[in-house]
Each structure stands twice: as C-alpha cells, then as structure tokens.
Design an enzyme around this catalytic site. Sequence first.
Site, mmCIF file in Angstrom:
data_model
loop_
_atom_site.group_PDB
_atom_site.id
_atom_site.type_symbol
_atom_site.label_atom_id
_atom_site.label_comp_id
_atom_site.label_asym_id
_atom_site.label_seq_id
_atom_site.Cartn_x
_atom_site.Cartn_y
_atom_site.Cartn_z
ATOM 1 N N PRO A 51 21.667 57.127 -2.446
ATOM 2 C CA PRO A 51 20.913 56.590 -3.582
ATOM 3 C C PRO A 51 21.715 55.531 -4.324
ATOM 4 O O PRO A 51 22.937 55.624 -4.462
ATOM 5 C CB PRO A 51 20.674 57.825 -4.467
ATOM 6 N N SER A 83 32.769 67.523 12.028
ATOM 7 C CA SER A 83 33.796 66.482 11.874
ATOM 8 C C SER A 83 35.068 67.010 11.229
ATOM 9 O O SER A 83 35.931 66.216 10.874
ATOM 10 C CB SER A 83 33.249 65.333 11.020
ATOM 11 N N LYS A 114 33.523 57.046 5.339
ATOM 12 C CA LYS A 114 34.798 57.778 5.305
ATOM 13 C C LYS A 114 35.968 56.838 5.047
ATOM 14 O O LYS A 114 36.930 57.209 4.353
ATOM 15 C CB LYS A 114 34.984 58.533 6.617
#
Length: 989
Positions: free
Chosen positions: A474, A890, A933
């Site tokens: 968002p 992950s 990341k």
Amino acid sequence: MLRAAAAAAAAFPARFAAAPAVAAAEEMRSPLLRVFGTLRSGRSSALRTRARFCSSSSGSDSEAAAAAAAEAKAEDAVPAEGEAEGKASSAIVSTNPRPEDFLSVIALPLPHRPLFPGFYMPIYVKDPKLLQALIENRKRSIPYAGAFLVKDEEGTDPSIVASPDSDNKSIDNLKGKELLKRLHEIGTLAQITSIQGDQVVLLGHRRLRITEMVEEDPLTVKVDHLKENTYNKDDDVIKATSFEVISTLREVLKTSSLWKDHVQTYIQHVGDFNYPRLADFGAAISGANKLLCQEVLEELDVDKRLKLTLELVKKDMEISKLQQAIAKAIEEKISGDQRRYLLNEQLKAIKKELGLETDDKTALSAKFRERIEAKKDKCPPHVLQVIEEELTKLQLLEASSSEFNVTRNYLDWLTVLPWGNYSNENFDVHHAQEILDEDHYGLSDVKERILEFIAVGKLRGTSQGKIICLSGPPGVGKTSIGRSIARALNRQFYRFSVGGLADVAEIKGHRRTYVGAMPGKMVQCLKSVGTANPLVLIDEIDKLGRGHSGDPASALLELLDPEQNINFLDHYLDVPIDLSKVLFVCTANVIDTIPNPLLDRMEIISIAGYITDEKMHIARDYLEKNTREACGIKPEQVEVTDAALLALIENYCREAGVRNLQKQIEKIYRKIALQLVRQGVSNEPALIATASDELTVGGSEAMVKDENLKDPAIEDAALVNSIIDPAPEEVKEVPLTEETLVTEQTLSVDKLNTSEGNKDAEEAQEEAAGKVVEKVLIDSSNLDDFVGKPVFQAERIYEQTPVGVVMGLAWTSMGGSTLYIETTKVEEGEGKGALVMTGQLGDVMKESAQIAHTVSRAILRDREAENQFFANSKLHLHVPAGATPKDGPSAGCTMITSMLSLAMGKPARKDLAMTGEVTLTGRILPIGGVKEKAIAARRSSIKTIIFPSANKRDFDELAPNVKEGLEVHFVDTYSEIYELAFKGEPETS
C-alpha cells in the site's frame, strides 16, 4: 335497526308490493306530507281499514274485533309456515285470537335494539328448543311472543359496540331466571310473521311489562299490556313538539331513501300517524344507541316521549348534515380533479392537432432517435435493430404501464452509450515520459513498460486493449500511476474498486425483469466517460469476495480476456459490446490471492516500494510542495531540513509506500499553519486603498498600497482624490513583506486628514514594518514537537549479534523487513535432543525449522564429529514480533546458521543478513522479493547480504541506487554460507 328493517323489507317483497289501489294512490304523495296531513286532519279513510290489521296501543276492543272480522274475510284459514309471505292480499298473519288475550308469552331476547310497534325485525334463534316452541305456537294459532331488549353486563361501557357474535353466545347460554335478570322489564308484543330456518321475523304491536316468570325453558313470562297515558290532542306544547319532530324528520328524510321506505312500510301496516306513533317512528328509525331507544319505548307519557324522540332525530339531523358536508367536499375534489384532467387531455389534443406540442411518447421517441442519429454510422447494425424494435414497442405501450418504464429505461441506456466513439490517443513517447516523470519519482521499470506499450501503439497506428496488473504494498502509487497513464495516452479515466465485491450483477448487470435493474460497472463506465476506449482502473482485485450471488472473479474473466471482451455481453443490455479497445489496469497488494485463471490474463508489473533516498526525493519534490500549497503557506515562511525528513522517514515511516509519510508531512504543516496564524500572519491577497478609503483588517484600519500593481485607472483615481481633498502631507507607502502588516489602532479618514493623524499613521506603519515573523524551522531536534515521539527504533538491535542470533530478510505485503532468528538451549541431558518453536509461525516456517534442525545436526556432525550438542540439548527457536503472522519459504538458511552458532558457541559475522530456503541435502532454493529485501537491508545499515544464486538475475535488474553500497554473495549450498558466516569473507560473487 336500519339493517333489520332493510332485511325485513327484502324478506317480504310480495307483502309490500300488493296494496290496494287507494293505498297506492295515497303512497304517490310524499310520506312527510301525509304525516303532516294526518296530524292536522285526522286519519285517512283509505288507510283506516289497513290500520285494523295491526293493533295499536290506543285501539279499542271493538277495533280489534273489526280487525279480526276483516282478517277472517281475507283468509279462510291460518296459512302454514312460510306461506304467509305469498299472500299479497294481507299485510300480517291472522290476529285471531286477539293480541290483548295473550297474558303469558315466550320471552325473546333482543341483543341490539328494542322493537317498536309497527316495525319489522328479523332475529336469529340459535336455541333449538325455543325455535321449536315458536313453530308449535304458530301452528296452534298463537303467533305472538314478547320481545325484550337485553341489558348490558355490569362493568361494561354501553357506548362501546360489542361483537354481535359474542352477544349472541352470552345470551344463548342463559336460561330461566338468569335470562330474566338480563332482560329489560318493558318490551313489545311481537307477531311472528315468518320462520325461515333459524330466522324469525317479528312485527311489533304494543308495549308489555313482565310481571313474573311462568316457565324457565323456554322462558315464558306473564305480562301486562301497557297503554299510553291520556293526553290532550289539542295541547299546544304537544302540537309544537310534534311539528318540530316532523320538520326535523323532513330534513333527515331528504338525504335517506331508506328512511323514506320506512315511512311507506309503517303506514301500510300501522295506519295513519298520531302523536304516540310519531314518537315511536322517530325513535325507531334514528341511529341512537339501544339504551336511548329503550328509554323512548318505556316512556308512556306522550309529551315526554315526543321530546325524547325530538332529541334523537335532532342528533341524526346533525350527523346527516356532517355526512353531506363530507360527501360534498370529496365530490368537489374528485370532480375538480376530473375536470382538470379532462381539460389537460383536451389541451394536449388541441396542441397536437395544431402541431404545437407532441405527447410524451412521441417526445421520448424523438429524443432517442436524435441521440442515435449522430452515432448511426458507427453504431453496430445489431444494436440499431434492437433500438428500432424497442422504439416501435414503446409507441404501442400505455404510458401508465410498468412495461413502458422498463422499455424507456432500456432505450435510455442503449442510446446514451458511446457506440464507436473513440478519443484521439497521443502516442508521443517523449510526452508520456515527461508526464510520468512529473507525477512519479523512480519506478523506472514501470515507466519503461508503459512506454513500450505506447511505442507499439505508435507503430501499429492503434493501441489494442491490454490488461496490466500493478502489484505492490500500500502507498507505493499504484492508483496514481493508472491516472498518469490515462493522462499520457489522452484517454478518459474511470476507477472502480472490487474489494469485497460479492455480486456478479455488479460486473454483468441485472436482468431487466428485476425491479430496479441496472447495467454492470462497465456499461456505467462507458456512459460516464463518453468514449469507447477509456482507461479503466480495477482497484483491489486481490480482495474480491465470493457470496451467494456468484463468483465475481469468474465474471471478470470475460471482461479481462482479450479474446472474449470483443463481444462482452451485459445481462441488462443483452447486446454484445466491444471492449477490446479499453485499457484495463488492475491493482493488488499481493497476487497470491488472485485466482489463477484471472491472473493468467494479466501482465504483472511489481512495484516493490521505495528506499530511503527515493523517499527523500518524493518527500522533497512532491509531498512537501503539494502539502505546503494546500495549507496556504509560502516557501519563505517555513523550512524543513533534510535531517528532519530523514528522521521522519527512518523513525516514523518505514513502510514500503509513502502514504504514511504524506500524512506525517501534512501533520507538520498543519501545526506550522496554526503557529503562523497565532503570530498574526495572514497570507490573504493584499488590499489596495487610497487616502480616502478605509481598509479594515481584524478590526483595525491601515493605509496599504501594492508597489507591484501599476494600474493607470487606479493612479488616475488617486490623482483626482488628491485634488478634491488634498492632504497636508503625502501618506507614505507601506511595502508589503511576506507577512501581513497590521496596525494596533484604528485610523479614521478624518484623523488622517490632519498632520497629527499623518504622524500617527507613519508611526503605526513603522511599528508594523518592524514586526517581522520569524521563519519556522523544522529540524531533527524539534521534529518530535510536531509529530510526537518516534514510532520505530532501529531494526538492527545488536551492533554485534550474540551467539545463537542471526538476521534474516523477510518479504510481506507491506514490503521488506529484517527478521532476527534466535535460538537458545532450554535443557541439557543425554538423549534429550528436541526443538520448540514460537513466534506466530505458519506451517511453512514450522517445516523449515524442522528441516533446519535436521540439516544443522548433519553439518555439525561433519564439521565437529565429537560435538554432541544437538543430541543432548533441547532447543528453543523463536522469531520475534510474535504478534505478526509469519510464513514463507525463505528463512531456512537463517535458522540453520542460528542453531550452528549456538552449537559451536561462535557468533555469526557482523553486518550480515541472509535469506534462502535449504533442502535436506543442503541446496539453497531461490526466493522472492529480492528488491524489497535489499531495501530492508539498506534500511538497517546492513552491508553484506547472502542471496541464492538463482536470484542473481533479479538482483542485476535492480536500479543502481538500490544496489549501491551493498556487498552481495550468491550461494548454491549451505557450506558456502557457513564459510561466509563463521570463517571469513571470501570474494564477492
């Protein structure tokens, strides 16, 4: 009583129709005239014979005997049951024996009204024993009974009308003395004229008074026959009262044909009116309640009886007048409306004949034809055919029918749509590049894809509709990008959100058979934008609902499939619509929740979010500028330093998007605006005044002139004013600074026209000029005064991570973030090796932890065979921020590193973060969210990152500013991670 009389009249049509010729001639006259005549001139000879057929309370025994003889001549024998109604020559059944001979009679209860002499009344006898006794009496030539009104039960309100059924039930259950107690003492001797089933028709003769009970079942009582008290026929009071009764009755009878029939019937079977009969007649036909009528029946004094009757008929006259007034008012209203309607219809017909005006249907048809005429060349033939059919149908329907409105609305939608109307697209890629750069900072991959789309349209000469899906956290600008694309292409923009949408009709429309049917969103879109090639932004497509009204995601397939939307079919329109030229742009936070068939038809463009440098540029060039202008603050009045913006981004707005950053900047500028206003600053446009003008600002007056305004008309006006009213000294001009200058005292024109006034004005202006508001400075030192205490602390908790703690990298719908994995020893003992997990972990991360525990034991066995840590230690693995659900493949390599760090007692390398999933053989699997990341690592000041080798291509595609300053290692097996984390720093891949 009126219902009873009407029923009796209906039961005896033959009796009332067969009357002597003399009586027929007499009945041609008005009943009231006859009433009036009989009271003044005595009885009519024509009616005297008929009067003998019914005993009156004032008749003598000779009259009764004469009546019996006349009846004997008329009838040879008493008729059998039911035959009396067929005798047209007699008014009542045989009176032999005479009525006055009956000193004991069966008592019949009357529940609603008393029976007056000379009146018929039908009653229903439910008691079979009582009904049988009446039939037997008739057969034995005893056709008389006593009719007595039933008293109201104690404690009941006589003004409230009870249910007839409840009254009959309560009376039918009473016998003997109980029934006698409920009957009024005075009643009427009633002749039984007919019995049909359980209906008994009674004809009243004279008044009775109950003296004692003879038999209980059926109730039989002894009675006394009552006569009126003697009275003087020539008494003026009686005459005047009777005349008033007649006059009142005349007024009442004018409005009621039923009451006129009462007069006819009464005269036929009783005879001419006299004073007692007039009183009985008025009381019997009145609408008064039963107690008032019973009071008239019990009254033997003729004068008092007339007065009581006069009260009753007066009340009826007032009610009749009120009824007439109401009826007249309603009739006038109805007739007025009808007259107006007829005149309007005639006016329409006249105007139509003269060609001045058309009717509604013709006007509607003309309007629809005019709409479609301009689009006739571009409109598909099948649509034109449907429109013509509907227009023909509209002319055949009535305007008041529901089908007319359905057809009209259908034609309205069909003719208003932009069939074949396309906007001229702009395929200039340089223009598009300028617009995209103007509206958005960064997002080079998104801009590149949009420019590619425009370039293809330039080469082809037309742009085919595509389906682009912008996915990202968002606040990264997905919706505003769609708006910028529409502006760059010169397309109309339309947005609708499908978040939580559960009704297929919102996409495909309703059937026209439903009440309040409407087309779907796409048809509404085309009507709104007026072109057939708009840019449609479908917002929140990953949040589609699914309810009892169908699956909207499946309904969107036809809309978004390029092979199907060329013939999109809306349920309401029921004609194919070409949507192939529409450019669809969808937005989603995550694509995992989008159904695969729908996702397959989209081209996904990921917007990962913004790093700190990008947020700084967006805040400085876009957010701060727009917010400052929206708050009405000038650039010279405030300064927000870069240090303040950096602190705001790092300590308050760490999310991937910039929506929260915009809110915080707005919060800062609102507080700045309040601070400036409290200091007396106003940024309203400056006002111009001459020496004779008054300028009021906040209650004070000042002489102001704008130096930058050189209007000749104003200069001429000032010159004229100076000639007409010269001032001793010229008023000095007050230069306007950024702040508004306001004097503290009021200077009037009269005072200004003096030297003292001019001196005061100069001093006030000098004081105001010296009052300069200081610029508001926002720095990192005073930032918390505007936005409060910092929300976030540094994500990097440790300068040097301790044993058993390793930093990982996570990817969520809100963007990337760092994630610490902590492992500690809970219990130690031979054979107690086990693993406990906490931290709101999903199923995938729980499986990753189990795999990590197994791989860690294998690696430790290879590296340090004598180390039995895992076999003899119970471990606790925890992922902090437990309130946040975490799941995804992950974190395997991070968990292994954390466990090995604890087992070997070695801390992991400083400034190291890693991500990747590990198999049981030690292979490193690729992960998603490389950009997010990487941004999260930079935000936490991490310089060294470990990625799987398969993600090297994703990292190479990142913008240079994202990769800048990062040391990235790409690995295939965990052994490479082991060397990087615990033994040294090999060369960068």
